[in-house]
Design an enzyme around this catalytic site. Structure first.
Site, short mmCIF file in Angstrom:
data_model
loop_
_atom_site.label_atom_id
_atom_site.label_comp_id
_atom_site.label_asym_id
_atom_site.label_seq_id
_atom_site.Cartn_x
_atom_site.Cartn_y
_atom_site.Cartn_z
N SER A 52 16.86 32.67 36.35
CA SER A 52 17.65 32.56 37.57
C SER A 52 17.56 33.83 38.42
O SER A 52 16.49 34.19 38.88
CB SER A 52 19.10 32.21 37.22
OG SER A 52 19.83 31.89 38.38
N ASP B 84 15.54 30.69 41.46
CA ASP B 84 15.25 29.37 40.90
C ASP B 84 15.89 28.26 41.73
O ASP B 84 15.89 27.10 41.32
CB ASP B 84 15.66 29.28 39.44
CG ASP B 84 17.16 29.34 39.22
OD1 ASP B 84 17.84 30.04 39.99
OD2 ASP B 84 17.67 28.70 38.28
N ASP C 298 18.72 31.61 45.52
CA ASP C 298 18.33 32.56 44.49
C ASP C 298 16.94 32.14 43.98
O ASP C 298 16.41 31.11 44.40
CB ASP C 298 19.38 32.63 43.37
CG ASP C 298 19.51 31.36 42.56
OD1 ASP C 298 19.08 30.30 43.06
OD2 ASP C 298 20.05 31.41 41.45
N THR D 206 34.65 27.89 32.97
CA THR D 206 33.63 28.47 33.84
C THR D 206 32.24 27.93 33.51
O THR D 206 31.86 27.85 32.35
CB THR D 206 33.62 30.00 33.68
OG1 THR D 206 34.95 30.48 33.86
CG2 THR D 206 32.71 30.64 34.70
N ARG E 157 18.61 33.78 27.31
CA ARG E 157 18.27 34.60 28.47
C ARG E 157 18.28 36.06 28.04
O ARG E 157 19.24 36.52 27.42
CB ARG E 157 19.23 34.39 29.64
CG ARG E 157 18.66 34.95 30.96
CD ARG E 157 19.62 34.78 32.13
NE ARG E 157 19.87 33.40 32.49
CZ ARG E 157 20.57 33.04 33.57
NH1 ARG E 157 21.09 33.96 34.36
NH2 ARG E 157 20.77 31.77 33.84
N GLU F 269 31.43 26.39 41.84
CA GLU F 269 31.93 27.60 41.19
C GLU F 269 31.78 28.76 42.17
O GLU F 269 30.90 28.74 43.05
CB GLU F 269 31.18 27.88 39.90
CG GLU F 269 29.71 28.16 40.05
CD GLU F 269 29.01 28.42 38.72
OE1 GLU F 269 29.69 28.36 37.69
OE2 GLU F 269 27.79 28.66 38.74
#
Length: 607
Positions: A159, A318, A316, A393, A63, A417
């Protein structure tokens, strides 16, 4: 080769070699022109940063900013990455040659082209391709991987990142995102397959290849049928008096959310028209990230107010995440945090499971959350008898843990999360903003019938299971050296390998420290952390004598230093305001004394 009118001679042998290589391999006129322009301008510094450093493939895939050079997202980097991935896939799973791979993409600039270049590479490697022919939500890729039994999947998306970015996300044959050591081995395979194979640039040939098919219509029907079948009471949905305002945040979700509402029995949604159509420029928001709260939901609130709607559902771009807001009796809008949504959806998943599958023992049921998320699921589990599992995470960890539990015959009800990501059930082993929206709409409808709102139900959950107060935010820092120095200072705060002992002039004592960068955990008998350790990222957790837990970590996809904190009350403990104030004091102490935002020139969160 370099254009005949340009001489490659920067005086740097390594850079000159990279320039010749780039001109020999890159066939995209735009990115070639970008490198040519920098070369003509004599900008060796920028050229060096773009060409002598390579964007590394991690567990989040790739990314970054779109542009020329090996350090950015572009056609050549996509080809090199996919060639490496394809070779690794075949080496580790020869059945990939028959099982194939799934590819999807969002509506960002270049996503359509990147997806088809990736398809071309897989086909050249002898791997059949299931390419979703139109933009689709990210969760459709792992869903398709599981439905078709493919060897893996790729989603081209960045994203909720800024419009300048794009990304490349990889799923394995179990339908979950890849975890270590796949990332490092894929990176090595990429470096072993850098030169583009003959013919991979020919997208037209790839899309007409009989080994390429479009599964989107079939997978959409299956997805929405399963979503419809999962509803607790479709008749109640159909008669719901609530009007839901929905925004796609200029991303992929609008058409899919329209179908989701229809499939699940709800009346049509109220769209935020200004954000309804896909637009890679994201013209109405500074950041296309509903997690930013009210600053990202202004148009949603305006639309809701104009239509007497009391609940906002925001995906969001995506569509793998979901933000929720509710209009309070005062007229103010309450934007729920990811932890608050997790509490509501976790409770709802448990309630639903007792109604739909009462024969499954509580002891065979599981819920999962990341270590920086609220411990509210643990509190509910302790009272209701199901199991709670904590992971590192990210849904790459939760998805893989969920898969392992399913293989053991367990029932995975829910995972979340705090960054507004939710996995409802196990049809998709990743966060899914479409199914989360339907669960939330179903919950709001059920609560309205019972005389509750989302907000009042959250308060009831806290009264029954204990108040859980979180205080999370972040600072932006583009200088990795500053970040490294800041965390090393914490590790050597009181001398070599001595972490801080307290904050706020000793008022709040630190009783234990867990450092998942180094593997140190003072709460364990041998001082060794139980959760997996990663030296490539920063993550330190401080536990205080007042019960507060605070974690500092770097983001794997953004230039952010994030902090997550929570203080938990026991059931029946009513001094919530005091706990909230005390938590804020701890956070302020950690920020000022350990992060030192002024000295380190950290940029605070805008909202």
């Amino acid at each position: 080769m370099a254009p005949s009118n340009i001489k490659v001679n920067t005086g740097n042998i390594v850079l000159d070699a990279k320039l010749e290589e780039w001109f020999a391999w890159d066939k995209n006129e735009t990115t070639r022109a970008e490198i040519e322009s920098l070369l003509q301008a004599g900008d060796s510094g920028t050229l060096s940063s773009l060409l002598t450093k390579r964007m590394l493939f991690g567990t989040a895939g790739l990314r970054g900013r779109m542009g020329a050079g090996y350090a950015c997202m572009n056609d050549l980097v996509i080809i090199q990455t996919t060639q490496g991935l394809a070779k690794y896939m075949l080496a580790t799973n020869p059945e990939a040659a028959t099982k194939g791979v799934v590819i999807g993409h969002d509506s960002r600039h270049n996503s359509h082209r990147f997806a088809r270049l990736a398809a071309s590479c897989f086909l050249h490697a002898g791997i059949p391709v299931y390419l979703h022919g139109k933009i689709c939500p990210t969760p459709f890729v792992p869903f398709t991987v599981m439905q078709l039994g493919t060897a893996g999947g790729v989603m081209v998306t960045a994203s909720h990142n800024p419009k300048e970015d794009n990304g490349y996300k990889v799923y394995w044959e179990n339908g979950a995102q890849i975890i270590e050591p796949h990332d490092k081995r894929i990176q090595q395979s990429i470096e072993d397959n850098l030169e583009p194979w003959d013919g991979v640039w020919d997208i037209n040939k790839a899309v007409s290849d009989p080994r390429l098919s479009d599964p989107l219509a079939e997978m959409s029907e299956k997805y929405f049928t399963k979503l419809s079948d999962s509803m607790l009471d479709k008749d109640a949905n159909a008669s719901s008096p609530l009007d839901f305002t929905v925004t796609a945040m200029h991303g992929v979700s609008h058409a899919y959310m329209v179908e989701a509402f229809k499939s699940c029995g709800f009346k049509p949604l109220i769209p935020v028209k200004e954000q309804m159509e896909p637009d890679p420029e994201f013209p109405t928001v500074r950041f296309p990230n509903p997690e930013e709260g009210k600053s990202a939901l202004d148009l949603s609130m305006k639309t809701a107010n104009e239509n007497n709607s009391t609940v906002i559902l925001a995906n969001d771009p995506d569509a793998d995440r979901l933000a929720v807001a509710e209009k309070l009796p005062s007229g103010e809008w309450k934007v729920f945090t990811g932890n608050e949504e997790g509490a509501l959806l976790g409770w709802w998943c448990w309630y639903r499971s007792r109604q739909l599958t009462p024969d499954i023992p509580a002891g065979d049921c599981y819920m999962i959350a990341s270590t920086v998320s609220s411990k509210i699921l643990r509190a509910i589990a302790e009272k209701e008898g199901f199991h709670f599992v904590e992971t590192l995470t990210g849904f790459k960890w939760m998805g893989n843990v969920g898969y392992d539990l399913i293989q053991e015959g367990k029932t995975v009800l829910f995972a979340f999360e705090e960054a507004i990501g939710f996995m409802n059930g196990s049809e998709v082993l990743d966060k899914d903003g479409v199914s989360a929206a339907m669960r939330l709409a179903e919950l709001a409808t059920h609560l309205h019938k019972e005389g509750h709102t989302l907000h009042s139900k959250l308060q009831e959950i806290y009264r029954i299971y204990g108040y859980h107060c979180s205080n999370n935010s972040y600072y932006i820092c583009h200088d990795q050296a500053v970040i490294q120095q800041m965390f090393e200072r914490m590790r050597n705060f009181g001398g070599s390998n001595k972490y801080p002992k307290a904050v706020c002039d000793g008022k709040f004592e630190i009783v234990s420290v867990r450092d998942l960068t180094t593997g140190y955990d003072s709460s364990q008998p041998n001082n060794k952390a139980i959760l997996p350790v990663s030296s490539s990222s920063q993550m330190i957790t401080f536990s205080f004598n007042n019960g507060c837990i605070l974690t500092l970590r770097t983001s794997g996809t953004e230039p952010k230093i994030k902090y997550y904190s929570e203080i938990c009350a026991k059931p029946g403990q009513e001094d919530w305001a005091k706990l909230k104030s005390e938590l804020a004091e701890v956070v302020a102490g950690v920020v000022e004394e350990l992060m030192q935002p002024e000295k380190n020139k950290l940029i605070p969160r805008a909202d």
